[in-house]
Write a protein that holds these residues in place. Structure first.
Motif, PDB file in Angstrom:
ATOM      1  N   THR A 157       0.909  -1.295   0.097  1.00  0.00           N
ATOM      2  CA  THR A 157       0.046   0.083  -0.003  1.00  0.00           C
ATOM      3  C   THR A 157       0.841   1.254  -0.041  1.00  0.00           C
ATOM      4  O   THR A 157       1.959   1.300   0.388  1.00  0.00           O
ATOM      5  N   ARG A 158       0.361   2.165  -0.339  1.00  0.00           N
ATOM      6  CA  ARG A 158       0.990   3.536  -0.207  1.00  0.00           C
ATOM      7  C   ARG A 158       1.794   3.955   1.081  1.00  0.00           C
ATOM      8  O   ARG A 158       2.825   4.301   1.141  1.00  0.00           O
ATOM      9  N   HIS A 159       0.896   3.496   2.035  1.00  0.00           N
ATOM     10  CA  HIS A 159       1.468   3.710   3.697  1.00  0.00           C
ATOM     11  C   HIS A 159       2.690   2.840   3.914  1.00  0.00           C
ATOM     12  O   HIS A 159       3.769   3.116   4.362  1.00  0.00           O
ATOM     13  N   GLU A 160       2.597   1.683   3.502  1.00  0.00           N
ATOM     14  CA  GLU A 160       3.821   0.577   3.459  1.00  0.00           C
ATOM     15  C   GLU A 160       4.997   1.109   2.732  1.00  0.00           C
ATOM     16  O   GLU A 160       6.263   1.022   3.091  1.00  0.00           O
ATOM     17  N   LEU A 161       4.730   1.666   1.419  1.00  0.00           N
ATOM     18  CA  LEU A 161       5.892   2.224   0.616  1.00  0.00           C
ATOM     19  C   LEU A 161       6.447   3.212   1.234  1.00  0.00           C
ATOM     20  O   LEU A 161       7.504   3.534   1.389  1.00  0.00           O
ATOM     21  N   ARG A 162       5.640   4.271   1.926  1.00  0.00           N
ATOM     22  CA  ARG A 162       6.128   5.510   2.290  1.00  0.00           C
ATOM     23  C   ARG A 162       6.876   4.984   3.770  1.00  0.00           C
ATOM     24  O   ARG A 162       8.133   5.587   3.966  1.00  0.00           O
ATOM     25  N   ALA A 163       6.641   4.157   4.639  1.00  0.00           N
ATOM     26  CA  ALA A 163       7.378   3.624   5.612  1.00  0.00           C
ATOM     27  C   ALA A 163       8.740   2.874   4.974  1.00  0.00           C
ATOM     28  O   ALA A 163       9.766   3.030   5.767  1.00  0.00           O
ATOM     29  N   LEU A 164       8.665   2.122   4.169  1.00  0.00           N
ATOM     30  CA  LEU A 164       9.893   1.481   3.394  1.00  0.00           C
ATOM     31  C   LEU A 164      10.946   2.462   2.974  1.00  0.00           C
ATOM     32  O   LEU A 164      12.068   2.342   3.131  1.00  0.00           O
ATOM     33  N   ARG A 165      10.286   3.648   2.377  1.00  0.00           N
ATOM     34  CA  ARG A 165      11.265   4.692   1.952  1.00  0.00           C
ATOM     35  C   ARG A 165      12.051   5.540   3.297  1.00  0.00           C
ATOM     36  O   ARG A 165      13.215   5.755   3.028  1.00  0.00           O
ATOM     37  N   ARG A 166      11.444   5.396   4.230  1.00  0.00           N
ATOM     38  CA  ARG A 166      11.969   6.000   5.516  1.00  0.00           C
ATOM     39  C   ARG A 166      12.758   5.222   6.201  1.00  0.00           C
ATOM     40  O   ARG A 166      13.434   5.448   7.061  1.00  0.00           O
ATOM     41  N   ALA A 167      12.678   3.886   6.129  1.00  0.00           N
ATOM     42  CA  ALA A 167      13.371   2.805   6.758  1.00  0.00           C
ATOM     43  C   ALA A 167      14.910   2.893   6.919  1.00  0.00           C
ATOM     44  O   ALA A 167      15.721   3.300   5.779  1.00  0.00           O
ATOM     45  N   THR A 168      15.739   2.863   7.713  1.00  0.00           N
ATOM     46  CA  THR A 168      16.963   2.414   7.807  1.00  0.00           C
ATOM     47  C   THR A 168      17.445   1.140   7.968  1.00  0.00           C
ATOM     48  O   THR A 168      16.730   0.538   8.567  1.00  0.00           O
ATOM     49  N   ALA A 169      18.898   1.009   7.896  1.00  0.00           N
ATOM     50  CA  ALA A 169      19.374  -0.485   8.041  1.00  0.00           C
ATOM     51  C   ALA A 169      18.914  -0.882   9.669  1.00  0.00           C
ATOM     52  O   ALA A 169      18.700  -2.235   9.610  1.00  0.00           O
ATOM     53  N   ARG A 170      19.086  -0.057  10.686  1.00  0.00           N
ATOM     54  CA  ARG A 170      18.827  -0.396  11.889  1.00  0.00           C
ATOM     55  C   ARG A 170      17.153  -0.876  12.103  1.00  0.00           C
ATOM     56  O   ARG A 170      17.250  -1.722  13.154  1.00  0.00           O
ATOM     57  N   ASP A 171      16.595  -0.545  10.927  1.00  0.00           N
ATOM     58  CA  ASP A 171      14.950  -0.944  11.238  1.00  0.00           C
ATOM     59  C   ASP A 171      15.046  -2.638  11.085  1.00  0.00           C
ATOM     60  O   ASP A 171      14.122  -3.216  11.205  1.00  0.00           O
ATOM     61  N   PHE A 172      15.994  -2.839  10.213  1.00  0.00           N
ATOM     62  CA  PHE A 172      15.907  -4.334   9.992  1.00  0.00           C
ATOM     63  C   PHE A 172      16.868  -5.451  10.747  1.00  0.00           C
ATOM     64  O   PHE A 172      17.016  -6.649  10.357  1.00  0.00           O
ATOM     65  N   VAL A 173      17.409  -4.836  11.812  1.00  0.00           N
ATOM     66  CA  VAL A 173      18.281  -5.594  12.585  1.00  0.00           C
ATOM     67  C   VAL A 173      17.522  -6.494  13.463  1.00  0.00           C
ATOM     68  O   VAL A 173      16.674  -5.921  14.195  1.00  0.00           O
ATOM     69  N   VAL A 174      17.888  -7.836  13.660  1.00  0.00           N
ATOM     70  CA  VAL A 174      16.932  -8.691  14.726  1.00  0.00           C
ATOM     71  C   VAL A 174      17.827  -8.347  15.907  1.00  0.00           C
ATOM     72  O   VAL A 174      18.911  -8.719  15.954  1.00  0.00           O
ATOM     73  N   THR A 175      17.008  -8.215  16.917  1.00  0.00           N
ATOM     74  CA  THR A 175      17.617  -8.278  18.156  1.00  0.00           C
ATOM     75  C   THR A 175      17.241  -9.291  19.250  1.00  0.00           C
ATOM     76  O   THR A 175      15.715  -9.770  18.897  1.00  0.00           O
ATOM     77  N   SER A 176      17.877  -9.810  19.896  1.00  0.00           N
ATOM     78  CA  SER A 176      17.252 -11.050  20.687  1.00  0.00           C
ATOM     79  C   SER A 176      17.226 -10.652  22.090  1.00  0.00           C
ATOM     80  O   SER A 176      17.489  -9.876  22.552  1.00  0.00           O
TER      81      SER A 176
END
Length: 176
Positions: A157-176
């Motif tokens: 969706t547009r909302h999801e695309l907007r969120a992906l554009r703002r994402a940084t590498a830290r947003d994809f790091v898995v923390t345990s």
């Protein structure tokens, strides 16, 4: 993956399943659905990728270049192979398969290939444009057999695309 042509595809009882192949999400979904239908109904799967010169046939006829046409045909053949790899992991081994790369308008090539009343023509469509696509309109108006339209899976969706554009590498790091 190359088949011998219409006599092979039309020689079985129950017609054939003809699918328009493209690299779009709808085209890949159509290839998967057509393969499943051919498997289920024990019919020949005929995969058709149609291409035209980008400048149109009339202009190409004025400045014909056979080497360029062979190059474009090779590109279309590679696109057909890629579509099978992306949609199914390669050509299906449990289905009789005929692959065709045709220099023609897509709608015309599909209707000419799926010409029997027992054939099934499968095309992919964009989920938001079910009745607006040029190829879809042509096929529905001219096909002599049933047509199955397979919608592409919905994209973000547009909302999801907007969120992906703002994402940084830290947003994809898995923390345990």
């Amino acid at each position: 993956m190359e088949g011998s042509g219409s006599s092979e595809a039309q020689g079985r009882d129950g017609g054939q399943v003809v699918v328009g192949v493209s690299d779009s999400l709808g085209g890949l979904a159509a290839l998967r659905a057509a393969t499943e239908e051919a498997r289920r109904s024990d019919r020949v799967l005929v995969a058709v990728l149609a291409w035209e010169p980008p400048e149109g046939e009339r202009r190409y006829a004025r400045f014909a270049d056979q080497e360029w046409a062979r190059h474009r045909h090779g590109e279309a053949r590679a696109a057909l192979d890629r579509a099978f790899a992306e949609a199914l992991g390669g050509p299906p081994r449990d289905v009789d398969l005929v692959c065709r790369v045709v220099r023609d308008r897509p709608g015309h090539a599909l209707c000419a290939t799926a010409s029997g009343p027992d054939d099934l023509l499968v095309i992919g469509v964009h989920p938001r444009r079910l009745w607006r696509g040029r190829i879809h309109r042509y096929v529905v108006a001219h096909a002599d057999c049933p047509v199955m339209t397979v919608p592409a899976p919905p994209g973000p969706t547009r909302h999801e695309l907007r969120a992906l554009r703002r994402a940084t590498a830290r947003d994809f790091v898995v923390t345990s």
